[in-house]
Design a protein around this motif. Structure first.
Motif, PDB file in Angstrom:
ATOM      1  N   ARG A   1     -42.572  23.404   2.632  1.00 27.96           N
ATOM      2  CA  ARG A   1     -43.468  22.967   1.815  1.00 27.96           C
ATOM      3  C   ARG A   1     -44.852  23.134   2.497  1.00 27.96           C
ATOM      4  N   GLN A   2     -45.425  23.127   1.565  1.00 29.04           N
ATOM      5  CA  GLN A   2     -47.139  22.327   2.229  1.00 29.04           C
ATOM      6  C   GLN A   2     -47.231  23.344   3.143  1.00 29.04           C
ATOM      7  N   HIS A   3     -47.086  24.386   3.664  1.00 29.16           N
ATOM      8  CA  HIS A   3     -47.231  25.627   4.009  1.00 29.16           C
ATOM      9  C   HIS A   3     -47.098  25.337   5.787  1.00 29.16           C
ATOM     10  N   ARG A   4     -45.873  24.525   5.395  1.00 29.20           N
ATOM     11  CA  ARG A   4     -45.395  24.999   7.235  1.00 29.20           C
ATOM     12  C   ARG A   4     -44.117  25.603   6.998  1.00 29.20           C
ATOM     13  N   TRP A   5     -44.158  27.248   8.355  1.00 30.79           N
ATOM     14  CA  TRP A   5     -42.836  27.655   9.018  1.00 30.79           C
ATOM     15  C   TRP A   5     -42.037  27.446   9.927  1.00 30.79           C
ATOM     16  N   ARG A   6     -41.194  27.998   9.263  1.00 29.97           N
ATOM     17  CA  ARG A   6     -39.473  28.199   9.956  1.00 29.97           C
ATOM     18  C   ARG A   6     -39.246  29.603  10.676  1.00 29.97           C
ATOM     19  N   CYS A   7     -38.455  29.183  11.361  1.00 29.47           N
ATOM     20  CA  CYS A   7     -37.048  30.443  11.537  1.00 29.47           C
ATOM     21  C   CYS A   7     -36.089  29.906  10.974  1.00 29.47           C
ATOM     22  N   ALA A   8     -35.982  31.104  10.667  1.00 27.54           N
ATOM     23  CA  ALA A   8     -34.248  31.602  10.387  1.00 27.54           C
ATOM     24  C   ALA A   8     -33.803  32.501  10.316  1.00 27.54           C
ATOM     25  N   GLU A   9     -32.532  32.743  10.469  1.00 30.93           N
ATOM     26  CA  GLU A   9     -31.454  33.971  10.927  1.00 30.93           C
ATOM     27  C   GLU A   9     -30.934  34.656   9.505  1.00 30.93           C
ATOM     28  N   VAL A  10     -30.685  35.995  10.029  1.00 28.47           N
ATOM     29  CA  VAL A  10     -29.898  36.650   8.740  1.00 28.47           C
ATOM     30  C   VAL A  10     -29.257  37.476   9.728  1.00 28.47           C
ATOM     31  N   THR A  11     -27.950  37.885   8.832  1.00 31.42           N
ATOM     32  CA  THR A  11     -27.361  39.289  10.311  1.00 31.42           C
ATOM     33  C   THR A  11     -27.011  40.446   8.982  1.00 31.42           C
ATOM     34  N   PHE A  12     -27.993  40.861   9.271  1.00 31.15           N
ATOM     35  CA  PHE A  12     -27.486  42.640   8.713  1.00 31.15           C
ATOM     36  C   PHE A  12     -26.513  43.262   9.084  1.00 31.15           C
ATOM     37  N   THR A  13     -26.095  44.666   8.132  1.00 32.45           N
ATOM     38  CA  THR A  13     -24.909  45.888   9.363  1.00 32.45           C
ATOM     39  C   THR A  13     -25.796  46.974   8.797  1.00 32.45           C
ATOM     40  N   CYS A  14     -26.126  47.750   9.728  1.00 30.60           N
ATOM     41  CA  CYS A  14     -26.446  48.921   8.373  1.00 30.60           C
ATOM     42  C   CYS A  14     -26.448  50.070   9.439  1.00 30.60           C
ATOM     43  N   SER A  15     -26.218  51.281   9.519  1.00 30.70           N
ATOM     44  CA  SER A  15     -25.709  52.744  10.104  1.00 30.70           C
ATOM     45  C   SER A  15     -26.614  52.164  11.268  1.00 30.70           C
ATOM     46  N   ASP A  16     -26.359  53.851  12.844  1.00 34.62           N
ATOM     47  CA  ASP A  16     -27.298  53.107  13.955  1.00 34.62           C
ATOM     48  C   ASP A  16     -28.837  54.033  13.490  1.00 34.62           C
ATOM     49  N   GLU A  17     -28.558  54.289  12.597  1.00 34.42           N
ATOM     50  CA  GLU A  17     -30.076  55.594  12.818  1.00 34.42           C
ATOM     51  C   GLU A  17     -30.919  54.915  12.198  1.00 34.42           C
ATOM     52  N   ALA A  18     -30.321  53.912  10.990  1.00 35.69           N
ATOM     53  CA  ALA A  18     -31.115  53.127  10.033  1.00 35.69           C
ATOM     54  C   ALA A  18     -32.069  52.266  11.182  1.00 35.69           C
ATOM     55  N   PHE A  19     -30.642  51.986  12.220  1.00 36.13           N
ATOM     56  CA  PHE A  19     -31.254  50.036  13.219  1.00 36.13           C
ATOM     57  C   PHE A  19     -32.221  50.607  14.000  1.00 36.13           C
ATOM     58  N   LEU A  20     -31.864  52.108  14.311  1.00 37.92           N
ATOM     59  CA  LEU A  20     -32.964  53.044  15.228  1.00 37.92           C
ATOM     60  C   LEU A  20     -34.518  52.753  14.545  1.00 37.92           C
ATOM     61  N   LEU A  21     -34.640  52.873  13.024  1.00 40.61           N
ATOM     62  CA  LEU A  21     -35.403  53.055  12.534  1.00 40.61           C
ATOM     63  C   LEU A  21     -36.171  52.135  12.211  1.00 40.61           C
ATOM     64  N   LEU A  22     -36.193  51.016  12.074  1.00 40.99           N
ATOM     65  CA  LEU A  22     -35.957  49.622  11.988  1.00 40.99           C
ATOM     66  C   LEU A  22     -36.440  48.959  12.970  1.00 40.99           C
ATOM     67  N   LEU A  23     -36.217  49.916  14.520  1.00 41.02           N
ATOM     68  CA  LEU A  23     -37.058  49.622  15.779  1.00 41.02           C
ATOM     69  C   LEU A  23     -38.046  49.796  16.295  1.00 41.02           C
ATOM     70  N   LEU A  24     -37.614  51.385  15.560  1.00 43.08           N
ATOM     71  CA  LEU A  24     -39.385  52.695  15.511  1.00 43.08           C
ATOM     72  C   LEU A  24     -40.844  51.616  14.647  1.00 43.08           C
ATOM     73  N   LEU A  25     -40.415  50.640  13.691  1.00 42.37           N
ATOM     74  CA  LEU A  25     -41.122  50.189  12.699  1.00 42.37           C
ATOM     75  C   LEU A  25     -41.749  48.696  13.116  1.00 42.37           C
ATOM     76  N   LEU A  26     -40.400  47.835  13.839  1.00 43.29           N
ATOM     77  CA  LEU A  26     -40.906  46.883  14.793  1.00 43.29           C
ATOM     78  C   LEU A  26     -42.292  47.026  15.594  1.00 43.29           C
ATOM     79  N   PHE A  27     -41.857  48.352  16.194  1.00 45.32           N
ATOM     80  CA  PHE A  27     -42.580  48.378  17.309  1.00 45.32           C
ATOM     81  C   PHE A  27     -44.394  48.885  16.661  1.00 45.32           C
TER      82      PHE A  27
END
Ligand SMILES: Nc1ncnc2c1ncn2[C@@H]1O[C@H](COP(=O)(O)OP(=O)(O)OP(=O)(O)O)[C@@H](O)[C@H]1O
Ligand SMILES: CCCCCCCCCCCCC/C=C/[C@@H](O)[C@H](CO)NC(=O)CCCCC
Ligand SMILES: [Ca+2]
Length: 492
Positions: free
Chosen positions: A56-82
């Motif tokens: 509420r009211q423009h506040r931000w908080r940290c949240a966590e979520v766990t995903f599973t995927c193939s190794d290739e997809a994970f590497l792709l995510l790391l690349l995207l993040l980078f």
């Protein structure tokens, strides 16, 4: 479990690999950048993402979520993040004012902010200030700015003012620009500034982030947000006095500040006390205001639209950065002369002094409150907190300007220089007379300028807006998502 969850890559704080096989977590090494490459090719990868969640009211908080995927997809995510996190800061220079607001700056930083920076893999160099202007002078003369991607200010508007004075000055010197000349175009500062609110008003944080909350501010820094901000330079007779980003106020707000400085021991409550006192005192001041109206802008100070994340204010500045009309002059008796370069919204006044002002359009809203009855002035003040158009009153006028000057009446006949020498002693004499004869009704001829919470030493000033001179780790106020309005009938 089949639950669908999406997280924008730009709002990921960190990624942690999980050991799926035996369910036990791997050591958290603090940063997604350090995650080692896996060897097994066709096994699935489980990973936990720490991301920004909007509350509420423009506040931000940290949240966590766990995903599973193939190794290739994970590497792709790391690349995207980078790729998508290239604009994030890696090394920050942090200044903490341990005496701002309720004196909680150090605790707030250590408990709420530092752990998040560590988690996001940000390294910091922390300076707890030892005296007023310590941060300003360190930035001006000593700091090795090349080592850092940004500066963090833990404190209030006064501390932020120190930071911008140091940074703007240093930038001009490094770029060969004379900061004393009111006519020079100033060079924009490349380092972004993050504000961890720990002061009394914190209006710069509130007006650029939407809330005064240390965790929210830390998250805007971590994701590398960028919000340009207009800065006014204030000169007197071609001599530089100060910069201002929020309020330049003569009359009411100047008097509130002068009075409240003597009551610092009261903490943030000093403003309520002095506000009430100055409202009852009801002094007006004579002088001449001249201004250059802004041209080529979208919007006026009386609009119902507000400065919102990534909208017209950036557009106005890009296409007509300096365009203005002819000088205009107004002479009169004023209870207040306020220039708001941003809305100046704060918890005390959630809409601010000029609700439609923009953070980065290269203009300031000049609000003139002419002499009127106490009742009318109260109507105006109360509108800072209500829904009514606060400028729809006969004794108020408002102009969106690029530059303005003010000259108090008693300065006008004499030579400026001579008068300034006497100005302070005159003010002392007047305030003495009024103290000695509280019922005499005599009014002082001069107020002082409140410049972002600091008193200026001169009353005759020349103010020029420098559009988008600095940048904050912020993104402006985001439009509230529609579901929030529907789910909560009380939401504003
Ligand atoms: N170590 C220090 N000792 C004394 N004063 C300091 C120190 N560091 C900074 N200051 C000064 O303290 C003043 C007030 O600081 P700050 O803006 O953080 O809090 P505030 O005045 O309570 O809040 P606000 O400005 O939001 O109303 C600033 O003008 C700053 O120059
Ligand atoms: C009858 C009493 C009426 C009270 C009126 C309430 C209206 C509140 C408006 C508040 C606007 C704040 C503008 C921000 C100014 C900051 O740059 C500055 C530094 O922190 N703060 C003040 O000068 C602190 C100024 C605080 C003034 C109250
Ligand atoms: Ca502006």
């Amino acid at each position: 479990s089949g639950v669908c969850h999406s997280v924008p890559v730009s709002e990921i704080i960190s990624v942690r690999e999980e050991e799926e096989e035996n369910g036990s977590r791997q050591r958290d090494d603090g940063s997604w950048k350090k995650i080692r490459e896996r060897e097994g090719k066709d096994c699935r990868q489980a990973f936990t993402v720490l991301y920004v969640e909007r509350c509420r009211q423009h506040r931000w908080r940290c949240a966590e979520v766990t995903f599973t995927c193939s190794d290739e997809a994970f590497l792709l995510l790391l690349l995207l993040l980078f790729v998508s996190t290239a604009s994030r800061p890696k090394h920050l220079l942090v200044y903490i004012n341990p005496y701002g607001g309720k004196r909680q700056g150090k605790r707030i930083y250590e408990q709420k902010v530092a752990p998040l920076f560590t988690q996001a893999g940000i390294s910091t160099s922390v300076i707890v200030t030892e005296y007023a202007n310590h941060a300003r002078d360190h930035l001006k003369m000593e700091a090795e700015l090349k080592k850092f991607d940004g500066v963090v200010c833990v404190g209030g508007d006064g501390m932020f003012s120190e930071i911008i004075h140091g940074l703007i000055w240093r930038t001009q010197i490094d770029c060969g620009v004379d900061p004393n000349s009111p006519e020079e175009a100033l060079s924009p500062c490349s380092l972004r500034i993050g504000i961890i609110p720990a002061g009394s008003t914190d209006c710069i944080c509130f007006a650029s982030v939407g809330t005064n909350d240390p965790v929210t501010s830390a998250l805007h820094i971590i994701v590398g947000d960028s919000q340009p901000l207009d800065v006014c330079s204030v000169h007197h007779n071609n001599m530089f006095l100060r910069y201002s980003v929020s309020l330049l106020g003569y009359g009411f707000y100047g008097d509130v500040l002068s009075d409240s400085e003597r009551k610092r021991w009261m903490g943030p409550a000093r403003y309520d006390f002095s506000g009430l006192k100055m409202f009852l005192t009801h002094h007006y001041y004579e002088g001449t205001v001249s201004y250059l109206p802004a041209k080529g802008i979208i919007g006026t100070p009386r609009d119902a639209t507000r400065c919102r994340s990534g909208q017209i204010c950036l557009f106005s500045f890009v296409f007509h950065p300096e365009s203005s009309g002819e000088w205009r002059t107004i002479r009169g008796k004023f209870l207040a002369i306020n220039a708001a370069s941003m809305s100046c919204a704060c918890p005390r006044s959630p809409k601010g002094l000029s609700p439609a002002a923009h953070l980065a359009d290269g203009t300031t809203d000049l609000i003139l409150v002419r002499k009127c009855s106490r009742f009318n002035f109260l109507r105006h003040l109360l509108r800072h907190t209500s829904k009514d158009d606060q400028f729809d009153l006969t004794f108020i006028e408002v102009h969106r300007v690029r530059r303005f000057r003010f000259m108090p009446r008693h300065c006008q006949s004499d030579s400026d220089l001579e008068l300034d020498l006497h100005e302070n002693s005159k003010r002392q004499i007047f305030s003495q007379i009024c103290k000695d004869h509280p019922a005499c009704g005599c009014a002082p001829a001069y107020s002082s300028w409140n410049c972002d919470g600091e008193i200026l030493t001169h009353t005759g000033i020349d103010v020029r807006v420098h559009g988008q001179l600095i940048k904050l780790f912020a993104r402006g106020i985001e439009e509230l998502p529609v579901f929030e309005d529907l789910s909560n009938p009380c939401a504003i």
